[in-house]
Enzyme design. Structure first.
Site, PDB file in Angstrom:
ATOM      1  N   GLY A  73       0.000   8.863   2.655  1.00 17.60           N
ATOM      2  CA  GLY A  73       0.280  10.233   2.281  1.00 17.60           C
ATOM      3  C   GLY A  73       1.760  10.577   2.371  1.00 17.60           C
ATOM      4  O   GLY A  73       2.269  11.355   1.548  1.00 17.60           O
TER       5      GLY A  73
ATOM      6  N   LYS B 197       5.180   1.047   7.792  1.00 14.79           N
ATOM      7  CA  LYS B 197       5.093   2.275   6.998  1.00 14.79           C
ATOM      8  C   LYS B 197       6.471   2.915   6.968  1.00 14.79           C
ATOM      9  O   LYS B 197       7.031   3.286   8.013  1.00 14.79           O
ATOM     10  CB  LYS B 197       4.069   3.229   7.591  1.00 14.79           C
ATOM     11  CG  LYS B 197       3.941   4.533   6.807  1.00 14.79           C
ATOM     12  CD  LYS B 197       2.953   5.494   7.445  1.00 14.79           C
ATOM     13  CE  LYS B 197       1.539   5.050   7.230  1.00 14.79           C
ATOM     14  NZ  LYS B 197       0.562   6.070   7.679  1.00 14.79           N
TER      15      LYS B 197
ATOM     16  N   ASP C   1      -9.170  11.935  10.244  1.00 22.33           N
ATOM     17  CA  ASP C   1      -9.092  11.405   8.882  1.00 22.33           C
ATOM     18  C   ASP C   1      -9.842  10.078   8.777  1.00 22.33           C
ATOM     19  O   ASP C   1      -9.331   9.097   8.217  1.00 22.33           O
ATOM     20  CB  ASP C   1      -7.632  11.239   8.467  1.00 22.33           C
ATOM     21  CG  ASP C   1      -7.467  11.112   6.953  1.00 22.33           C
ATOM     22  OD1 ASP C   1      -8.430  11.466   6.227  1.00 22.33           O
ATOM     23  OD2 ASP C   1      -6.416  10.639   6.499  1.00 22.33           O
TER      24      ASP C   1
ATOM     25  N   VAL D  86       3.639   1.473   2.487  1.00 21.92           N
ATOM     26  CA  VAL D  86       3.375   0.411   3.450  1.00 21.92           C
ATOM     27  C   VAL D  86       3.914  -0.891   2.877  1.00 21.92           C
ATOM     28  O   VAL D  86       3.581  -1.275   1.745  1.00 21.92           O
ATOM     29  CB  VAL D  86       1.868   0.293   3.762  1.00 21.92           C
ATOM     30  CG1 VAL D  86       1.621  -0.809   4.784  1.00 21.92           C
ATOM     31  CG2 VAL D  86       1.329   1.624   4.276  1.00 21.92           C
TER      32      VAL D  86
ATOM     33  N   GLY E 175       0.835  -1.203   0.000  1.00 20.76           N
ATOM     34  CA  GLY E 175       0.000   0.000   0.000  1.00 20.76           C
ATOM     35  C   GLY E 175       0.860   1.239   0.000  1.00 20.76           C
ATOM     36  O   GLY E 175       2.101   1.187   0.073  1.00 20.76           O
TER      37      GLY E 175
END
Length: 466
Positions: free
Chosen positions: A19, A38, A127, A23, A16
């Site tokens: 921002g 991350k 978020d 990942v 993944g």
């Protein structure tokens, strides 16, 4: 084999992108399990400060996916979290479209449970959106939701990392007060939860701006098609443009949702069964379920397992000592009777006397035991010192009245037992004079005694003269 980060995390494959970083699926060599990591890609101080703030968050809750550890290697930084393989709500809606109301109630209840734990720590997520809500790959079982991505989350009272007139968040999931520049607060997260609920029920991203305008002009709209009225009342209370008209806490919204769930009809047998698949995919070559694979000389891959250190040497236990025959009790006359051991019978059935080991002499030194002689080359017969006892042979009473001690039969494959044989001592024969204690002869003893008396008399006379 992938790149090992900070000597602990081995990068496997990217799964993944966020921002400020990518990942990765990584292998933790210390905990020996797969995890998600991350990795920070930007190098500016602003991104690094947000990264540090996110990794410092520690919330232990079954429906929250918070960082568990972090590491730095030169100019690269990462933090790790549990590996969740079921994808996000975006994948689920993309596979099935609008979800059944009862299934949506289960997901919303777990989301509000995790959000209540986040708010209890004084943290505003800021978020909440379908892409940040992950699912475990539970198949057709009960779903398990995890709230993730705390990249722009902040604690109440902490200084903001952005300018006052700059709005941070995902467009389409921002509360009206956030668009006006208000300070982040818990009701803003609850407004985003209402938008997520509408997304799951309708199967498409809602138009938050038009929805807020309709609330302001016409009040609360009616329930959309296919949405039960009790569930819509809870969702509409979350979507109120005025923060004061919304639920004030996630726990209050969860209680209202539980009451609405009781009014919904039970799922029927014709309803579509929702299955949550594994969205991460198989492991790349060189990795197995138990970690990286080592390639042997024949080209075969085997799991890399830690080397077990050699165990310290332990001495073997000695073989148990064979029990000896108990001595016979003394007769009524009080005279001592030697213990006799039944002899063994040879294979012909005739009785053979057993060999008696020699006793220690009076000086106390041991005498070596008799060793069976080797066979005579001339073929003449020699008595056997210790005949073997065949199975099932009957022992006979001895006719001699001398103490005996049976030597164990010799076996080539026998293991020597670590014990000392106690040789019985026979009493002296009658009429033997007792052994005299060591000392000087009588003549020497009398002379020494007279000399001592003379010295005593002289000493006494000298004392009187003084």
């Amino acid at each position: 084999m992938g790149e090992v980060f900070a000597g602990r995390y081995e990068l496997v494959d990217p799964i993944g992108r966020g921002g400020v970083g990518a990942v990765w699926r990584v292998w933790d060599h210390r905990r020996r399990r797969y995890a998600a990591a991350k990795v920070l890609q930007q190098r500016d101080a602003h991104a690094l400060l947000r990264f540090v703030r996110e990794q410092a968050l520690r919330i232990d809750h079954p429906h929250v996916l918070a960082p568990t550890s972090w590491a730095a290697d030169d100019d690269q930084v990462l933090f790790t979290m549990d590996l969740v393989t079921g994808g996000s709500l975006v994948h689920l809606v993309g596979d099935y479209g609008p979800l059944p109301p009862a299934f949506v109630c289960t997901l919303l209840d777990q989301l509000l449970s995790g959000l209540a734990a986040v708010h209890a720590e004084g943290v505003v997520h800021r978020d909440i959106k379908p892409a940040n809500i992950l699912l475990e790959a539970t198949g057709t079982g009960r779903p398990r939701l995890r709230l993730s991505d705390f990249g722009i989350a902040m604690r109440l009272g902490e200084p903001r990392l952005t300018e006052t007139n700059l709005v941070v968040g995902t467009p389409g999931y921002l509360a009206p007060e956030q668009l006006l520049g208000a300070e982040p607060d818990f009701p803003a997260d609850l407004f985003a939860v209402g938008l997520v609920a509408l997304y799951l029920l309708e199967g498409a991203k809602p138009d938050a701006k038009a929805l807020v305008q309709y609330f302001a002009d016409h009040g609360t709209p009616g329930a959309p098609k296919g949405v039960p009225e009790p569930l819509w009342q809870v969702v509409a209370a979350l979507l109120q443009p005025d923060p004061q008209a919304r639920f004030r806490t996630a726990t209050g919204a969860r209680k209202a949702l539980a009451a609405a769930r009781e009014l919904l009809p039970e799922p029927g047998p014709d309803d579509e069964l929702i299955e949550i698949f594994d969205q991460v995919g198989p492991l790349p070559p060189g990795f197995g379920p138990r970690g990286p694979l080592a390639v042997t000389g024949h080209g075969e891959a085997t799991p890399v397992t830690p080397v077990t250190p050699p165990q310290p040497w332990q001495p073997e236990q000695a073989l148990p000592r064979k029990p000896t025959a108990a001595p016979l009790p003394a007769d009524r006359s009080g005279s001592w009777q030697p213990t006799s051991i039944p002899p063994h019978a040879d294979q012909s059935g005739s009785w053979q006397p057993t060999a008696v080991p020699p006793h220690a002499d009076q000086s106390g030194s041991r005498q070596p035991a008799a060793v069976p002689p080797p066979p005579d080359p001339s073929g003449s017969w020699r008595p056997t010192a210790v005949p073997l006892t065949p199975a099932g042979a009957m022992a006979q009473e001895p006719t001699v009245d001398t103490p005996t001690h049976v030597l164990p039969a010799y076996r080539a494959d026998a293991v020597t037992a670590s014990y000392t044989t106690h040789v019985p001592q026979a009493p002296p024969p009658p009429g033997t004079a007792a052994r005299r204690r060591p000392g000087p002869p009588a003549r020497v003893a009398v002379s020494l005694l007279l000399l001592a008396l003379v010295c005593y008399a002289v000493g006494f006379w000298a004392l009187v003269r003084i």
